[in-house]
Each structure stands twice: as C-alpha cells, then as structure tokens.
Design an enzyme around this catalytic site. Structure first.
Site, PDB file in Angstrom:
ATOM      1  N   HIS A 190       0.847  -1.202   0.000  1.00 65.58           N
ATOM      2  CA  HIS A 190       0.000   0.000   0.000  1.00 65.58           C
ATOM      3  C   HIS A 190       0.877   1.246   0.000  1.00 65.58           C
ATOM      4  O   HIS A 190       0.861   2.042   0.937  1.00 65.58           O
ATOM      5  CB  HIS A 190      -0.940  -0.024   1.201  1.00 65.58           C
ATOM      6  CG  HIS A 190      -1.994  -1.084   1.098  1.00 65.58           C
ATOM      7  ND1 HIS A 190      -3.179  -0.884   0.423  1.00 65.58           N
ATOM      8  CD2 HIS A 190      -2.025  -2.356   1.562  1.00 65.58           C
ATOM      9  CE1 HIS A 190      -3.910  -1.999   0.488  1.00 65.58           C
ATOM     10  NE2 HIS A 190      -3.224  -2.906   1.167  1.00 65.58           N
ATOM     11  N   HIS A 211       0.830  -8.417  -2.160  1.00 69.81           N
ATOM     12  CA  HIS A 211       0.026  -8.433  -3.399  1.00 69.81           C
ATOM     13  C   HIS A 211       0.611  -7.527  -4.490  1.00 69.81           C
ATOM     14  O   HIS A 211       0.095  -6.444  -4.759  1.00 69.81           O
ATOM     15  CB  HIS A 211      -1.453  -8.158  -3.147  1.00 69.81           C
ATOM     16  CG  HIS A 211      -1.813  -7.042  -2.231  1.00 69.81           C
ATOM     17  ND1 HIS A 211      -1.336  -5.757  -2.356  1.00 69.81           N
ATOM     18  CD2 HIS A 211      -2.657  -7.026  -1.159  1.00 69.81           C
ATOM     19  CE1 HIS A 211      -1.872  -4.991  -1.432  1.00 69.81           C
ATOM     20  NE2 HIS A 211      -2.656  -5.733  -0.683  1.00 69.81           N
ATOM     21  N   ASN A 214      -0.925  -4.644  -6.956  1.00 68.63           N
ATOM     22  CA  ASN A 214      -2.077  -4.013  -6.333  1.00 68.63           C
ATOM     23  C   ASN A 214      -1.643  -3.052  -5.226  1.00 68.63           C
ATOM     24  O   ASN A 214      -0.853  -3.401  -4.357  1.00 68.63           O
ATOM     25  CB  ASN A 214      -3.029  -5.074  -5.766  1.00 68.63           C
ATOM     26  CG  ASN A 214      -3.577  -5.993  -6.853  1.00 68.63           C
ATOM     27  OD1 ASN A 214      -3.292  -7.180  -6.882  1.00 68.63           O
ATOM     28  ND2 ASN A 214      -4.335  -5.439  -7.770  1.00 68.63           N
ATOM     29  N   ARG A 222       9.656   4.433 -18.388  1.00 74.10           N
ATOM     30  CA  ARG A 222      10.513   5.520 -17.904  1.00 74.10           C
ATOM     31  C   ARG A 222      10.420   5.707 -16.390  1.00 74.10           C
ATOM     32  O   ARG A 222      11.241   6.408 -15.806  1.00 74.10           O
ATOM     33  CB  ARG A 222      10.155   6.833 -18.609  1.00 74.10           C
ATOM     34  CG  ARG A 222      10.655   6.911 -20.057  1.00 74.10           C
ATOM     35  CD  ARG A 222      10.481   8.300 -20.642  1.00 74.10           C
ATOM     36  NE  ARG A 222       9.077   8.678 -20.734  1.00 74.10           N
ATOM     37  CZ  ARG A 222       8.302   8.394 -21.782  1.00 74.10           C
ATOM     38  NH1 ARG A 222       8.807   7.701 -22.807  1.00 74.10           N
ATOM     39  NH2 ARG A 222       7.041   8.771 -21.808  1.00 74.10           N
ATOM     40  N   ASP A 243      -6.515 -14.834  -8.619  1.00 79.47           N
ATOM     41  CA  ASP A 243      -7.923 -15.171  -8.839  1.00 79.47           C
ATOM     42  C   ASP A 243      -8.404 -14.832 -10.243  1.00 79.47           C
ATOM     43  O   ASP A 243      -9.561 -15.060 -10.586  1.00 79.47           O
ATOM     44  CB  ASP A 243      -8.811 -14.478  -7.797  1.00 79.47           C
ATOM     45  CG  ASP A 243      -8.664 -12.955  -7.790  1.00 79.47           C
ATOM     46  OD1 ASP A 243      -7.884 -12.420  -8.607  1.00 79.47           O
ATOM     47  OD2 ASP A 243      -9.333 -12.300  -6.959  1.00 79.47           O
ATOM     48  N   HIS A 246      -7.774  -9.771  -9.854  1.00 79.13           N
ATOM     49  CA  HIS A 246      -6.821  -8.767  -9.386  1.00 79.13           C
ATOM     50  C   HIS A 246      -5.696  -8.512 -10.389  1.00 79.13           C
ATOM     51  O   HIS A 246      -5.203  -7.401 -10.505  1.00 79.13           O
ATOM     52  CB  HIS A 246      -6.204  -9.194  -8.041  1.00 79.13           C
ATOM     53  CG  HIS A 246      -7.083  -8.938  -6.864  1.00 79.13           C
ATOM     54  ND1 HIS A 246      -8.161  -9.734  -6.554  1.00 79.13           N
ATOM     55  CD2 HIS A 246      -7.040  -7.970  -5.908  1.00 79.13           C
ATOM     56  CE1 HIS A 246      -8.740  -9.278  -5.457  1.00 79.13           C
ATOM     57  NE2 HIS A 246      -8.087  -8.202  -5.057  1.00 79.13           N
ATOM     58  N   ASP A 269      -5.618 -13.487   0.078  1.00 77.35           N
ATOM     59  CA  ASP A 269      -6.085 -12.167   0.510  1.00 77.35           C
ATOM     60  C   ASP A 269      -7.603 -12.183   0.654  1.00 77.35           C
ATOM     61  O   ASP A 269      -8.286 -11.196   0.393  1.00 77.35           O
ATOM     62  CB  ASP A 269      -5.638 -11.069  -0.471  1.00 77.35           C
ATOM     63  CG  ASP A 269      -5.813  -9.656   0.093  1.00 77.35           C
ATOM     64  OD1 ASP A 269      -5.952  -9.528   1.327  1.00 77.35           O
ATOM     65  OD2 ASP A 269      -5.838  -8.693  -0.693  1.00 77.35           O
TER      66      ASP A 269
END
Length: 378
Positions: A190, A211, A214, A222, A243, A246, A269
């Site tokens: 994240h 993940h 994501n 670049r 799955d 994603h 997840d």
C-alpha cells in the site's frame, strides 16, 4: 497409513511415482513398494504438500479482526476443505486495540489449536501504510510507521507476528524497516514508493512484497516504480493474488516468468465473504458488496478476494504457469517466508504429514493434516 501408487511432488518439486508412509503426524518413508497397515490406493492422483496461506483475512463469514476463537476456528475448519493446512490470520488497518485483541486470539489459537488448518502466526496488513494507496483499508486508522509501537505489539503477542506491511516513503519508514526487520518479515505494501525508494527499502531490510501490482506504483518504461524495483532485485519475494480478477492472466505469466519459481508466493487475501454467496459483507469496518465473486467497496475499490489457494493454483495451471512453480508458490515458498520450511511446505521424510491428494483435473480428492485424513471428496 501408506499412500500407494501416487504421483508425488518430491522434495525438489519434480513429479515422480512413489508411495508415502505416514507415522503419527510425520512422513516416515517415501519410496516404491512400501507395505503396511491402512494402505490407500492413490492411482491416477497427484499428491502435493498442504497449501500454506500467509495472507488471509477471513472466509465463511469470519474475519481475523473479529478477535474471537470462534472466528479463527471457522476459518481453520473451512480452509482444510480447500487443501490449506497452514495459515496466518491477517489483520487490517483497524484501531490498535482491535489489532491487540486479534493478536491475543491468534496466539491462543496457536497454543490451543482449534480443529482445522494450523495457525502459524499473524500477518499485519497495516496500519503503517500510505493513505493515497490505502485500497480497502480505512483511512482514519492509518498510522505513521513507529518501530517502538510495533515492538510493543510484538512483545505483547509473544513474538507471533510473522509479517508486517508498510509503506517506506512515510515519515520514519526507512528507520522502521531497519529496526523491525530483525523481528519478522517487513513487506512493501500500500505504497506510493517510486523505484528508488523501494530499492532503498530493500537495502534496509524489506524482503517481501504484499500483493504485487495491487496498491503500489506500477511498471512504466521511464518510471519503473515499485513493481520495477521488485523485478530488479533478486532478494525480494512477492505475493500475487491469482484469482484472475486482481491481475490479468497475461500479467501473471509475465510476473511468474520474471520472478522465477523461488520468488513467487500465492496468497488468497480473502475476506469473510469467501465461501459465501454474493451479497453484502464487511472488511476492516467498511461495507463491501460482492457480485460474481468480486468484492468491492461502495466506491468501486477492490476489497480483497473471495478465492482460495486451491482455486488459484488451478487458475495458474489453466493460464499456462508451470505446474511445478504453481505448486511450489502455494507450499514451500510461503512456508519459507514465515520460517517454517523445515516443518511444512514439501513432501520430505520427517516433515509434518500435510498433504493434498488431487485428481487429474486438479480437483481435491482428499486432504491429510497432521497424518489424519480430514477431508475426503471422492
């Protein structure tokens, strides 16, 4: 128990014909022509190590952040039916009091196991993440990386934390990595980190990525981004949600080819809606809607998955990923990430007898956990 006439993934994940003898909760012999009591014919079947899910929030209506033995027990029981024999209950970005309660329950379930898949430790997805890349995490509960705060959580829980997710670009992020990496895996997650920041984080001790693709900066010719940094650093392993929703199958093929068979880790997840009908659900204190198996927040943000490792292994095989790599990525690779590769993750004499028996269509025929057949789908 002796499993006869099977095709097994041996300790090198090569397929070969062999019998497997189980004594107590351990694999005692592997060879041909083994004899003994309770022989079970596995002709036409493939025997894999039990699947290991190190990033799972919930399933069948239960969630790690419920903070109850009942929730973890429901997860553990259901996961065995899907071939998952070991797992790490995973928290979300929620208040610290809720994280503490969840850790206490996970520890209790490790010390006094419920019936089902083995609880192998906790995974903390947050709260030390980027608000800009929070995905389905609740913004109001995001915190700055604080290694002293983490150390308190780690010590209070008896050292059961196996993975901690964080965004290295946040204030105090790089210092957090240096102090925390000796305790457990620190995972890039994240994050708004660019290529340079991600590489610095790897140098400071991050060896795992949550993940991949994501909730992070992507690969551009670049601007390599965090994804480019992962591809460019052989010391880092990456989780992938396989799955088919994603990450597109073509991108999965590229990633598995680029990372190689020792750096890919399949995760579910999954959230509490996994194993349940479509409809309204919840994740990390936020309302989630599931339609056609796809979970989203009200604003359309993807909110975890409703898949399991067995489904994902089948997806990968159908997508053209080598069978050896798909199986290894659901067994040995995740086991290694939580430091249990000497106990689980492969079919070897002396290891725990956690096995998944699948037919030629890769459907589960039976599951063996701790030397006992706990699921029979034949």
């Amino acid at each position: 128990m002796i499993l006869k006439n099977a095709t097994i993934f041996d300790e090198n994940f090569e397929l070969r014909k062999a019998d497997i003898a189980v004594c107590g909760d351990r694999i005692s012999r592997i060879g041909n022509g083994l004899e003994g009591d309770d022989c079970r014919d596995c002709s036409g079947c493939v025997v894999s190590p039990g699947f290991v899910d190190i990033h799972i929030h919930g399933c069948v209506g239960a969630d790690t952040c419920d903070g109850t033995r009942e929730a973890i027990g429901k997860m553990a029981a259901h996961l065995l039916t899907e071939g998952v024999t070991s797992f790490c209950p995973t928290t979300m970005t929620v208040p610290l009091t809720q994280i503490r309660k969840a850790l206490s329950v996970v520890r209790d379930c490790m010390e006094h196991p419920p019936k089902g898949a083995a609880v192998c430790g906790a995974n903390l997805e947050g709260p030390y993440i980027s608000a800009e890349r929070r995905g389905a995490q609740k913004e109001t509960d995001i915190r700055k990386p604080d290694w002293k705060e983490f150390r308190e959580l780690y010590q209070e829980s008896g050292g059961i934390i196996k993975l901690i997710d964080m965004a290295p670009e946040c204030e105090g992020g790089q210092e957090f990595i240096r102090y925390v990496s000796p305790y457990c895996r620190v995972s890039l997650a994240h994050t708004e980190a660019d290529y340079g920041t991600a590489k610095q984080a790897f140098q400071n001790g991050i060896t795992h990525v949550t993940h991949l693709f994501n909730a992070m900066t992507g690969l551009h010719h670049r601007k390599p981004g965090a994804v480019g940094a992962v591809f460019d650093d052989s010391s880092v392993r990456a989780e992938l949600i396989c799955d088919g929703f994603h990450i597109a199958p073509a991108v999965l093929r590229i990633a598995f080819r680029q990372l190689g068979e020792d750096r890919t880790v399949i995760i579910s997840d999954s959230m509490r809606a996994a194993g349940m009908p479509d409809g309204e659900s919840e994740l990390g204190g936020q309302k989630v809607f599931v339609k056609n198996g796809q979970a989203r927040l009200v604003d359309g943000t993807i909110a975890g998955s409703t898949a399991n490792l067995h489904q994902e292994v089948k997806n990968l095989i159908r997508s053209g990923i080598p069978v050896r790599q798909a199986i290894k990525s659901a067994t040995m690779n995740p086991a290694r990430e939580i430091g249990l590769e000497q106990e689980i993750g492969s079919i070897q004499v002396g290891k725990r007898a956690d096995l998944v028996i699948m037919n030629q269509n890769w459907d589960i025929a039976a599951v063996i956990h701790n030397g006992w057949q706990v699921q029979n789908n034949t």
